[in-house]
Design a protein around this motif. Structure first.
Motif, PDB file in Angstrom:
ATOM      1  N   ASP A  75      44.923  77.820 -90.048  1.00 44.58           N
ATOM      2  CA  ASP A  75      44.729  77.658 -88.607  1.00 44.58           C
ATOM      3  C   ASP A  75      43.261  77.545 -88.198  1.00 44.58           C
ATOM      4  N   TYR A  76      42.361  77.262 -89.159  1.00 42.51           N
ATOM      5  CA  TYR A  76      40.935  77.313 -88.854  1.00 42.51           C
ATOM      6  C   TYR A  76      40.156  76.290 -89.667  1.00 42.51           C
ATOM      7  N   VAL A  77      39.167  75.688 -89.012  1.00 43.82           N
ATOM      8  CA  VAL A  77      38.246  74.758 -89.672  1.00 43.82           C
ATOM      9  C   VAL A  77      36.827  75.103 -89.226  1.00 43.82           C
ATOM     10  N   ALA A  78      35.891  75.095 -90.150  1.00 46.76           N
ATOM     11  CA  ALA A  78      34.480  75.284 -89.815  1.00 46.76           C
ATOM     12  C   ALA A  78      33.666  74.212 -90.522  1.00 46.76           C
ATOM     13  N   ILE A  79      32.734  73.603 -89.775  1.00 44.75           N
ATOM     14  CA  ILE A  79      31.917  72.530 -90.322  1.00 44.75           C
ATOM     15  C   ILE A  79      30.459  72.745 -89.951  1.00 44.75           C
ATOM     16  N   SER A  80      29.587  72.559 -90.931  1.00 47.69           N
ATOM     17  CA  SER A  80      28.159  72.468 -90.666  1.00 47.69           C
ATOM     18  C   SER A  80      27.871  71.001 -90.387  1.00 47.69           C
ATOM     19  N   MET A  81      27.709  70.663 -89.106  1.00 43.17           N
ATOM     20  CA  MET A  81      27.567  69.265 -88.730  1.00 43.17           C
ATOM     21  C   MET A  81      26.201  68.705 -89.119  1.00 43.17           C
ATOM     22  N   THR A  82      25.164  69.448 -88.794  1.00 42.83           N
ATOM     23  CA  THR A  82      23.794  69.088 -89.160  1.00 42.83           C
ATOM     24  C   THR A  82      23.084  70.381 -89.543  1.00 42.83           C
ATOM     25  N   ALA A  83      21.791  70.272 -89.816  1.00 47.48           N
ATOM     26  CA  ALA A  83      21.030  71.467 -90.165  1.00 47.48           C
ATOM     27  C   ALA A  83      20.950  72.444 -89.001  1.00 47.48           C
ATOM     28  N   ARG A  84      21.210  71.957 -87.768  1.00 49.90           N
ATOM     29  CA  ARG A  84      21.062  72.812 -86.588  1.00 49.90           C
ATOM     30  C   ARG A  84      22.304  72.847 -85.709  1.00 49.90           C
ATOM     31  N   SER A  85      23.428  72.419 -86.221  1.00 54.02           N
ATOM     32  CA  SER A  85      24.636  72.444 -85.397  1.00 54.02           C
ATOM     33  C   SER A  85      25.878  72.703 -86.247  1.00 54.02           C
ATOM     34  N   THR A  86      26.853  73.388 -85.633  1.00 56.04           N
ATOM     35  CA  THR A  86      28.117  73.692 -86.304  1.00 56.04           C
ATOM     36  C   THR A  86      29.274  73.373 -85.366  1.00 56.04           C
ATOM     37  N   TRP A  87      30.462  73.302 -85.939  1.00 56.94           N
ATOM     38  CA  TRP A  87      31.669  73.033 -85.162  1.00 56.94           C
ATOM     39  C   TRP A  87      32.813  73.844 -85.770  1.00 56.94           C
ATOM     40  N   GLN A  88      33.585  74.512 -84.906  1.00 57.97           N
ATOM     41  CA  GLN A  88      34.731  75.301 -85.354  1.00 57.97           C
ATOM     42  C   GLN A  88      35.982  74.872 -84.590  1.00 57.97           C
ATOM     43  N   MET A  89      37.097  75.044 -85.242  1.00 59.22           N
ATOM     44  CA  MET A  89      38.386  74.724 -84.625  1.00 59.22           C
ATOM     45  C   MET A  89      39.390  75.810 -85.009  1.00 59.22           C
ATOM     46  N   THR A 102      38.124  74.552 -79.742  1.00 60.64           N
ATOM     47  CA  THR A 102      36.966  74.126 -80.514  1.00 60.64           C
ATOM     48  C   THR A 102      35.697  74.737 -79.928  1.00 60.64           C
ATOM     49  N   VAL A 103      34.770  75.057 -80.804  1.00 58.84           N
ATOM     50  CA  VAL A 103      33.469  75.586 -80.387  1.00 58.84           C
ATOM     51  C   VAL A 103      32.385  74.783 -81.096  1.00 58.84           C
ATOM     52  N   ALA A 104      31.528  74.136 -80.308  1.00 55.54           N
ATOM     53  CA  ALA A 104      30.389  73.393 -80.847  1.00 55.54           C
ATOM     54  C   ALA A 104      29.117  74.173 -80.528  1.00 55.54           C
ATOM     55  N   THR A 105      28.300  74.388 -81.530  1.00 55.01           N
ATOM     56  CA  THR A 105      27.080  75.185 -81.368  1.00 55.01           C
ATOM     57  C   THR A 105      25.868  74.396 -81.837  1.00 55.01           C
ATOM     58  N   ALA A 106      24.847  74.365 -80.994  1.00 57.76           N
ATOM     59  CA  ALA A 106      23.576  73.724 -81.340  1.00 57.76           C
ATOM     60  C   ALA A 106      22.479  74.778 -81.289  1.00 57.76           C
ATOM     61  N   CYS A 107      21.586  74.713 -82.243  1.00 61.50           N
ATOM     62  CA  CYS A 107      20.532  75.715 -82.345  1.00 61.50           C
ATOM     63  C   CYS A 107      19.154  75.062 -82.334  1.00 61.50           C
ATOM     64  N   GLY A 108      18.263  75.650 -81.526  1.00 60.05           N
ATOM     65  CA  GLY A 108      16.853  75.321 -81.573  1.00 60.05           C
ATOM     66  C   GLY A 108      16.154  76.614 -81.921  1.00 60.05           C
ATOM     67  N   THR A 109      15.310  77.091 -81.023  1.00 56.99           N
ATOM     68  CA  THR A 109      14.775  78.441 -81.183  1.00 56.99           C
ATOM     69  C   THR A 109      15.906  79.455 -81.044  1.00 56.99           C
ATOM     70  N   ALA A 110      16.830  79.181 -80.130  1.00 59.18           N
ATOM     71  CA  ALA A 110      18.031  79.990 -79.939  1.00 59.18           C
ATOM     72  C   ALA A 110      19.241  79.074 -80.021  1.00 59.18           C
ATOM     73  N   CYS A 111      20.426  79.679 -80.096  1.00 60.69           N
ATOM     74  CA  CYS A 111      21.660  78.905 -80.194  1.00 60.69           C
ATOM     75  C   CYS A 111      22.444  78.966 -78.885  1.00 60.69           C
ATOM     76  N   ASP A 112      23.179  77.901 -78.608  1.00 66.68           N
ATOM     77  CA  ASP A 112      24.031  77.852 -77.434  1.00 66.68           C
ATOM     78  C   ASP A 112      25.297  77.090 -77.802  1.00 66.68           C
ATOM     79  N   SER A 113      26.430  77.503 -77.241  1.00 68.31           N
ATOM     80  CA  SER A 113      27.719  76.934 -77.626  1.00 68.31           C
ATOM     81  C   SER A 113      28.476  76.361 -76.441  1.00 68.31           C
ATOM     82  N   ARG A 114      29.395  75.457 -76.752  1.00 65.63           N
ATOM     83  CA  ARG A 114      30.318  74.903 -75.771  1.00 65.63           C
ATOM     84  C   ARG A 114      31.735  75.019 -76.318  1.00 65.63           C
TER      85      ARG A 114
END
Length: 216
Positions: A75-89, A102-114
């Protein structure tokens, strides 16, 4: 190319019982490209094929860089999309049907998700239906301890002028964790002053078809 298309074709032809047992992988392969445009349908099928064969599930995405499926459960998928972003389902039960979160997370100095919610047919659903009370910035703040000066507390809290929240779906259970990542965006002195007064993580449980905050 023919070899890569085999997993995709097999997944669409799985009998009903097996499709239910592998719901996350089936939904992931059938997902419209518009949901995760960085990966092609062949990329998604290859990720599953590689993991099934105990190989590293790394593929070359549409931008010519590498994406990697890091975890796959029924029931779960996790992907490292790029060096600074991930995606979960996560596939979640809701009444007599299922909901995809689904949760998409992008990171710079800090991380933020949608966060997004979909039907099993990948039709987007209203977020407020399944997350009616998302945490506000003040929910991460602890009450002022009696031992702390009021002005020190107020000044520290006022430094958090932006709410950056990293979300994480659990592969092991039906929880959603919110992590307050604003201190990572602040200068070190401001972050050090703020950290004693924040709850860095809040946990929500999936109950009766929605995520609700877990109370201590």
């Amino acid at each position: 190319m023919k070899r890569r298309l085999i997993p995709l074709l097999l997944l669409t032809l799985l009998p009903l019982g097996r499709a239910e047992a592998q719901e996350a992988r089936t939904l992931f392969v059938q997902m419209p490209d518009s949901i995760l445009p960085l990966l092609t349908a062949v990329n998604r099928a290859d990720c599953i094929d590689f993991l099934d064969n105990h190989m590293r599930a790394q593929v070359t995405n549409r931008f010519g860089t590498h994406s990697e499926m890091t975890q796959l459960t029924p029931d779960y998928v996790a992907i490292s999309m790029t060096a600074r972003s991930t995606w979960q389902m996560k596939v979640l039960p809701a009444d007599t049907t299922q909901v995809i979160c689904t949760v998409a997370t992008a990171c710079g100095t800090a991380c933020d998700s949608r966060i997004r919610f979909y039907s099993a047919a990948w039709k987007e659903l209203p977020t407020e239906q399944f997350l009616p009370a998302p945490p506000r910035m003040e929910d991460f703040l602890m009450p002022k301890p009696d031992s702390v000066d009021t002005y020190r507390y107020r000044d520290a809290v006022q430094r958090a002028d932006m709410s950056l929240v990293r979300m994480s779906l659990s592969p092991d259970n039906r929880t959603l964790t919110f992590i307050f990542d604003t201190p990572a965006y602040l200068e070190k002195e401001a972050a050090d002053e703020l950290k004693p007064f924040i709850r860095r993580a809040l946990i929500y449980d999936w109950k009766e078809g929605k995520f609700t905050p877990r109370h201590p």
